[in-house]
Write an enzyme that holds these catalytic residues in place. Structure first.
Site, mmCIF file in Angstrom:
data_model
loop_
_atom_site.group_PDB
_atom_site.id
_atom_site.type_symbol
_atom_site.label_atom_id
_atom_site.label_comp_id
_atom_site.label_asym_id
_atom_site.label_seq_id
_atom_site.Cartn_x
_atom_site.Cartn_y
_atom_site.Cartn_z
ATOM 1 C CG HIS A 1 -5.655 -2.864 0.656
ATOM 2 N ND1 HIS A 1 -4.866 -2.640 -0.458
ATOM 3 C CD2 HIS A 1 -5.216 -1.986 1.615
ATOM 4 C CE1 HIS A 1 -4.014 -1.657 -0.205
ATOM 5 N NE2 HIS A 1 -4.197 -1.257 1.042
ATOM 6 C CB SER B 1 -0.972 -0.051 1.180
ATOM 7 O OG SER B 1 -2.066 0.809 0.996
ATOM 8 C CG ASP C 1 -1.947 16.964 14.553
ATOM 9 O OD1 ASP C 1 -3.107 16.516 14.591
ATOM 10 O OD2 ASP C 1 -1.415 17.558 15.512
#
Length: 266
Positions: free
Chosen positions: A246, A99, A187
């Site tokens: 996946h 990924s 963040d």
């Protein structure tokens, strides 16, 4: 483990944290780059099994687990991180990337091709994807850490927030229970999500051997992606693992291991 020193909830700038399995052999070492929200620990079983023939180095990608936190999270930076690890263990390696880690590994091969021997790209293509993973950051941010005594406390909160069972367990592997915080730079990952979902424009190709190994039940690598893949990786081969989505390495670990071993030893 690699050289990482916690400092005020952040980590020093340094080479990626690594977990090393096995000793060097006459075969190239194998680097494993995990996906978004993952860690080197997620790959422990497969890494240990593959280390019977070669040294295996699983890394924590930047802004994940025990590696450095940095405001830049795009694929050229992630590829440079992997290049530094390979240079530190001899200068050439086989690479598996899943990924996000697969996109980083592809960028590594395209920009630092001399460092890569063989490449396995697990269930991802060198294209931009329209979906985002921001909903999971929102869920992790919504967890009330004051209620945290054990991992199951956070799994219960994630369940209440609509996160499916398998992902609850996966996310809490990145939980610092004693510190009552995530070992993920949420963040920056949120801010850099467009880069994570995208893929850089790179005007070159890499002619080394590449296996695009996908889950048969996944829609991340589609037939329409093959033209783009072959333009960048003219010696690409394709294989699918039946019954896997996946998260093919977690869903079908023995089949994944067998496919990787056959490709690397060919």
């Amino acid at each position: 483990m690699g050289l990482v020193v916690p400092l005020g909830g952040r980590y020093h700038e340094t080479m990626l944290n690594t977990i090393i399995h096995g000793e060097p052999t006459d075969r190239p070492p194998l680097i494993i780059a995990h996906g978004l929200y993952g860690s080197a620990r997620n790959w422990g079983v497969i890494a240990r099994r593959l280390s019977d023939e070669r040294q295996v180095v699983a890394v924590d990608m930047r802004n994940h687990a025990y590696s450095m936190w940095n405001s830049h999270h795009d694929y050229p930076h992630l590829a440079q991180d992997l290049a530094e690890v390979i240079e530190s263990i001899g200068g050439k390696a086989d690479v598996i990337g899943h990924s996000m880690g697969g996109k980083a590994a592809m960028t590594l091969a395209l920009q630092h091709g001399a460092l890569v021997n063989k490449l396995v790209v697990a269930d991802i293509a060198p294209v931009s994807y329209g979906h985002s993973q921001i909903q999971y950051i929102k869920a992790m941010r919504a967890v009330d850490m004051s209620r945290l005594e054990r991992r199951s406390d956070v799994e219960a909160q994630l369940a209440e927030l609509g996160v499916e069972k398998a992902l609850q367990s996966f996310f809490t592997q990145s939980l610092d229970v004693s510190g009552k915080r995530w070992r993920l730079n949420l963040d920056v990952l949120a801010d850099q999500m467009p880069n994570i979902m995208g893929f850089p424009e790179i005007d070159t190709s890499w002619s080394g051997p590449v296996l695009f190994l996908s889950g048969a039940d996944s829609d991340y690598v589609m037939p329409e992606h093959r033209e783009t893949i072959r333009a960048l990786f003219p010696n690409a081969r394709f294989a699918k693992i039946p019954g896997a989505g996946h998260w093919l390495h977690a869903e079908k670990p023995r089949e994944f291991e067998a496919a990787v071993r056959t490709f690397l030893n060919a």
